[in-house]
Design a protein around this motif. Structure first.
Motif, PDB file in Angstrom:
ATOM      1  N   ARG A   1       0.858  -1.185   0.000  1.00  0.00           N
ATOM      2  CA  ARG A   1       0.000   0.000   0.000  1.00  0.00           C
ATOM      3  C   ARG A   1       0.892   1.232   0.000  1.00  0.00           C
ATOM      4  N   PHE A   2       0.491   2.228  -0.808  1.00  0.00           N
ATOM      5  CA  PHE A   2       1.234   3.475  -0.880  1.00  0.00           C
ATOM      6  C   PHE A   2       0.234   4.615  -0.957  1.00  0.00           C
ATOM      7  N   GLU A   3       0.466   5.667  -0.169  1.00  0.00           N
ATOM      8  CA  GLU A   3      -0.456   6.798  -0.156  1.00  0.00           C
ATOM      9  C   GLU A   3       0.301   8.085   0.128  1.00  0.00           C
ATOM     10  N   GLY A   4      -0.318   9.210  -0.235  1.00  0.00           N
ATOM     11  CA  GLY A   4       0.300  10.500  -0.002  1.00  0.00           C
ATOM     12  C   GLY A   4      -0.417  11.608  -0.737  1.00  0.00           C
ATOM     13  N   PRO A   5       0.095  12.831  -0.642  1.00  0.00           N
ATOM     14  CA  PRO A   5      -0.557  13.970  -1.306  1.00  0.00           C
ATOM     15  C   PRO A   5      -0.092  14.153  -2.748  1.00  0.00           C
ATOM     16  N   VAL A   6      -1.029  14.494  -3.616  1.00  0.00           N
ATOM     17  CA  VAL A   6      -0.701  14.971  -4.953  1.00  0.00           C
ATOM     18  C   VAL A   6      -0.490  16.486  -4.889  1.00  0.00           C
ATOM     19  N   ILE A   7      -1.435  17.173  -4.245  1.00  0.00           N
ATOM     20  CA  ILE A   7      -1.306  18.584  -3.891  1.00  0.00           C
ATOM     21  C   ILE A   7      -1.572  18.668  -2.397  1.00  0.00           C
ATOM     22  N   LYS A   8      -0.612  19.137  -1.638  1.00  0.00           N
ATOM     23  CA  LYS A   8      -0.745  19.132  -0.181  1.00  0.00           C
ATOM     24  C   LYS A   8      -1.987  19.887   0.272  1.00  0.00           C
ATOM     25  N   GLU A   9      -2.696  19.268   1.217  1.00  0.00           N
ATOM     26  CA  GLU A   9      -3.922  19.820   1.813  1.00  0.00           C
ATOM     27  C   GLU A   9      -5.085  19.905   0.834  1.00  0.00           C
ATOM     28  N   LYS A  10      -4.870  19.433  -0.416  1.00  0.00           N
ATOM     29  CA  LYS A  10      -5.946  19.525  -1.421  1.00  0.00           C
ATOM     30  C   LYS A  10      -6.289  18.167  -2.031  1.00  0.00           C
ATOM     31  N   THR A  11      -5.279  17.482  -2.570  1.00  0.00           N
ATOM     32  CA  THR A  11      -5.513  16.241  -3.315  1.00  0.00           C
ATOM     33  C   THR A  11      -4.659  15.129  -2.719  1.00  0.00           C
ATOM     34  N   SER A  12      -5.259  13.966  -2.534  1.00  0.00           N
ATOM     35  CA  SER A  12      -4.543  12.818  -1.979  1.00  0.00           C
ATOM     36  C   SER A  12      -4.866  11.573  -2.790  1.00  0.00           C
ATOM     37  N   PHE A  13      -4.007  10.558  -2.670  1.00  0.00           N
ATOM     38  CA  PHE A  13      -4.239   9.298  -3.368  1.00  0.00           C
ATOM     39  C   PHE A  13      -3.845   8.141  -2.454  1.00  0.00           C
ATOM     40  N   VAL A  14      -4.384   6.977  -2.768  1.00  0.00           N
ATOM     41  CA  VAL A  14      -3.994   5.747  -2.091  1.00  0.00           C
ATOM     42  C   VAL A  14      -4.014   4.631  -3.127  1.00  0.00           C
ATOM     43  N   PHE A  15      -2.990   3.775  -3.088  1.00  0.00           N
ATOM     44  CA  PHE A  15      -2.864   2.667  -4.036  1.00  0.00           C
ATOM     45  C   PHE A  15      -2.553   1.410  -3.253  1.00  0.00           C
ATOM     46  N   GLY A  16      -3.300   0.342  -3.513  1.00  0.00           N
ATOM     47  CA  GLY A  16      -3.072  -0.931  -2.852  1.00  0.00           C
ATOM     48  C   GLY A  16      -3.111  -2.074  -3.849  1.00  0.00           C
TER      49      GLY A  16
ATOM     50  N   HIS B   1      -4.995 -11.508  -8.499  1.00  0.00           N
ATOM     51  CA  HIS B   1      -4.546 -10.205  -8.014  1.00  0.00           C
ATOM     52  C   HIS B   1      -5.747  -9.306  -7.745  1.00  0.00           C
ATOM     53  N   ASP B   2      -5.550  -8.348  -6.852  1.00  0.00           N
ATOM     54  CA  ASP B   2      -6.519  -7.279  -6.582  1.00  0.00           C
ATOM     55  C   ASP B   2      -5.758  -5.959  -6.584  1.00  0.00           C
ATOM     56  N   ILE B   3      -6.242  -4.988  -7.354  1.00  0.00           N
ATOM     57  CA  ILE B   3      -5.627  -3.665  -7.423  1.00  0.00           C
ATOM     58  C   ILE B   3      -6.697  -2.629  -7.060  1.00  0.00           C
ATOM     59  N   ASN B   4      -6.401  -1.804  -6.075  1.00  0.00           N
ATOM     60  CA  ASN B   4      -7.308  -0.729  -5.654  1.00  0.00           C
ATOM     61  C   ASN B   4      -6.573   0.600  -5.718  1.00  0.00           C
ATOM     62  N   ALA B   5      -7.239   1.610  -6.243  1.00  0.00           N
ATOM     63  CA  ALA B   5      -6.672   2.959  -6.299  1.00  0.00           C
ATOM     64  C   ALA B   5      -7.784   3.968  -6.087  1.00  0.00           C
TER      65      ALA B   5
END
Length: 415
Positions: A317-332, A365-369
């Motif tokens: 799993r990996f997650e973080g901001p694309v634009i801080k305080e505005k846009t975020s993502f998570v990938f599993g 496999h399972d991919i979630n985003a």
């Protein structure tokens, strides 16, 4: 002219109607202040149903008693000579979102007005809304495992904002839960059970991999059917009578490897609402149960992730901001390596039995985003993607020895 109207109103207040058998708290306080300060009160009779927050004291002045008795009730007062006017204050809406310190929204946070003694809970998006009278309010935001936040607010218009809660560092020795903490205030929701990501990762695990469906199978009223398979038979219903939703999207195939594994990666799951009866109308129609799975939205402030290796599969799993305080993502992502384990076993078997050459391969496999953008405190947009696949290939080559025919004999006659 105004003075004459007030006099008539005061007379109507004192003389109109028969005396009631039960006198309200507001009525009692008004009678005592009229006798003590020799004033008349003018107000709408509907205000008598409002519960007072303060206690009348004969040792205080009129203004001090008015401020104490009507503070936090939504009743405004004004002194005009020997008359005291009472009227309701304006109503405004206080709304917003409650999030963790990293920007991840929190579900079912308690929002409570300590002055008005009313409250609400945040929804699945961390949103709350309270309609309050004009004036000062003390709002308390509390959630299990997080530090309590108290906000002082002087409400003069509609207000919206974001409240951040920090994880509590206080360790509890033990908590016994005897009721559903996620049940909405003043509402009865039967047959609903909520599970968080932390609860799922401490429930049933098959070969070191937590399984959402098998965790639900442990609940009362739910049967697994065949042992170790991901079947759901709720209150005697069939396995195909259950609705599974991932961020509002229906999933029609939720199993891998013939039902041994479910198709949900618990590393990206934030909350699960499982309904085994009394389904809300927004879910449509299902006979047995509804499982509403909500994915995490990602960290708004920093990047981080995790990798987990099990006996039969691996997860990341990996997650973080694309634009801080505005846009975020998570990938599993989760993938099995049954094909990696079976390859050397079949290679050894083929050496011992050369007449048969078997090559088999199975993997899933399972991919979630998910990506979430916050336009403002009131609006946000999110996009979720899911991919799941089962791959099974088998090749069986058999060698049959061919029996050679006997050589033909030629006979020569000499004569």
């Amino acid at each position: 002219m105004m003075s004459t109207l007030w006099t008539v109103a005061a007379v109507c207040l004192c003389l109109g109607g028969h005396p009631r058998s039960e006198t309200s708290e507001l009525k009692k306080a008004i009678v005592r202040m009229q006798d003590l300060y020799h004033v008349n009160f003018v107000y709408d009779s509907s205000l008598e149903m409002i519960r007072l927050s303060g206690i009348f004291s004969s040792g205080k002045s009129l203004k001090e008693n008015l401020q104490t008795v009507f503070s936090g009730t939504g009743i405004k007062w004004e002194i005009k000579g020997s008359y005291v006017l009472l009227f309701k204050s304006s109503q405004y809406t206080f709304s917003g979102h409650v999030c963790q310190d990293n920007g991840e929204s929190l579900l079912n946070v308690t929002v409570y007005d300590q002055n008005m003694h009313i409250g609400t809970l945040t929804d699945e998006h961390g949103f709350f809304s309270l309609t309050l009278p004009e004036g000062k309010h003390t709002l308390r935001f509390s959630y299990v495992g997080y530090e309590e936040v108290v906000k002082e607010l002087d409400l003069r218009s509609d207000y919206s904002g974001t409240i951040y809660l920090k994880e509590s560092s206080t360790a509890l020795e033990g908590v016994v839960v005897t009721a559903d903490l996620n049940t909405s205030l003043f509402t009865t929701q039967t047959g609903k059970i909520s599970l968080t990501s932390e609860q799922l990762n401490t429930e049933f695990s098959l070969f070191s991999s937590p399984d959402l469906v098998k965790a639900i199978q442990q609940l009362p009223g739910v049967s697994a059917g065949t042992e170790l398979l991901s079947g759901l038979y709720v209150h005697g219903g069939k396995n195909d009578e259950n609705l599974f939703l991932l961020d509002g999207m229906p999933l029609y195939q939720v199993n891998h490897f013939g039902g041994l594994f479910s198709a949900f990666n618990t590393d990206i799951v934030k909350n699960v609402d499982f309904y085994k009866s009394g389904f809300p109308a927004r879910y449509g129609g299902r006979l047995s149960s509804v499982t509403d799975v909500r994915m995490k939205e990602g960290d708004l402030k920093k990047f981080h992730g995790m990798v987990s290796v099990g006996l039969l599969d691996g997860r990341l799993r990996f997650e973080g901001p694309v634009i801080k305080e505005k846009t975020s993502f998570v990938f599993g992502m989760r993938r099995s390596w049954l094909d990696v384990l079976s390859a050397p076993v079949l290679r050894i078997a083929n050496r011992f039995f050369p007449e048969e050459d078997i090559n088999a391969r199975y993997a899933f496999h399972d991919i979630n985003a998910k990506i979430t953008h916050r336009f403002s405190n009131e609006s946000r947009l999110s996009c979720s993607v899911y991919s799941g696949r089962d791959l099974f290939k088998m090749k069986d080559k058999q060698l049959f020895p061919v029996r050679k025919s006997a050589p033909s004999r030629e006979r020569t006659d000499h004569g």
